[in-house]
Motif scaffolding. Structure first.
Motif, PDB file in Angstrom:
ATOM      1  N   ARG A  28       0.834  -1.213   0.000  1.00  0.00           N
ATOM      2  CA  ARG A  28       0.000   0.000   0.000  1.00  0.00           C
ATOM      3  C   ARG A  28       0.861   1.251   0.000  1.00  0.00           C
ATOM      4  O   ARG A  28       0.528   2.239  -0.653  1.00  0.00           O
ATOM      5  N   GLY A 115      -6.963   4.647  -3.439  1.00  0.00           N
ATOM      6  CA  GLY A 115      -7.519   3.309  -3.278  1.00  0.00           C
ATOM      7  C   GLY A 115      -8.503   2.956  -4.383  1.00  0.00           C
ATOM      8  O   GLY A 115      -8.475   1.849  -4.923  1.00  0.00           O
ATOM      9  N   PRO A 180      -4.643   0.699  -1.369  1.00  0.00           N
ATOM     10  CA  PRO A 180      -5.006   1.475  -0.181  1.00  0.00           C
ATOM     11  C   PRO A 180      -6.511   1.406   0.048  1.00  0.00           C
ATOM     12  O   PRO A 180      -7.283   1.171  -0.881  1.00  0.00           O
TER      13      PRO A 180
END
Length: 181
Positions: A28, A115, A180
């Motif tokens: 991430r 994300g 993410p």
């Protein structure tokens, strides 16, 4: 003794799968670096959710009122390749790279968080059926993507160097290609 051997074989079979699971936190974090580039004008101008390309650091609509067209390469009466050749023009005013075109609408990233962008990026139904290895190849070797670091004119470069971006993409993939939240 047999139980020990069976347990050793089971452990030996499990460990590679555990290692393959990767490192979600590192992955991430690496995608955070990737996203900084993907959210820059060099990428977003063509990864738009509009029916037209954008241009410039301010991402204004393309001059000449260019439209996306049915194949993401401009309207049949004015295709991208009419102006955008396989290399930048000599004065750098007209950018160029092989296969110049807009990303498909399914790969539009405007307004997405890192994300959301990552999840769209790894969704094979939205990314041209690319697995993670193919995404790495696309982002580290495709001449059109690599153009971002050689844009000609007075265009701003992405926020990471080309090598740092390539390293971040590979780190993201090698640690499991996690997105993410």
């Amino acid at each position: 003794m047999k139980i020990s051997i069976v347990l050793c074989w089971a452990l030996a079979a499990w460990l590679p799968a555990a290692w393959a699971a990767g490192d979600p936190a590192a992955s991430r974090q690496a995608f955070g670096d990737v996203a900084r580039v993907l959210q820059s004008p060099r990428c977003l101008n063509c990864h738009t959710v509009t029916d037209f390309p954008r241009q410039g650091d301010d991402r204004h609509p393309h001059q000449q009122m260019i439209k996306r067209g049915p194949a993401d390469m401009g309207h049949p009466s004015l295709m991208c390749l009419a102006c955008h050749q396989t290399a930048n023009s000599a004065d750098g005013g007209v950018p160029g790279a092989p296969n110049w075109h807009l990303a498909p609408l399914s790969m539009g990233w405007e307004g997405l968080s890192a994300g959301q962008m990552c999840r769209r990026l790894v969704d094979k139904s939205r990314n041209g059926n690319r697995d993670v290895a193919a995404l790495v190849t696309h982002m580290t070797a495709d001449p059109l993507v690599q153009w971002a670091w050689h844009p000609g004119g007075r265009r701003t470069l992405p926020p990471l160097s080309q090598n740092d971006f390539h390293d971040a993409v590979r780190r993201w993939a090698d640690t499991g290609a996690y997105c993410p939240k």
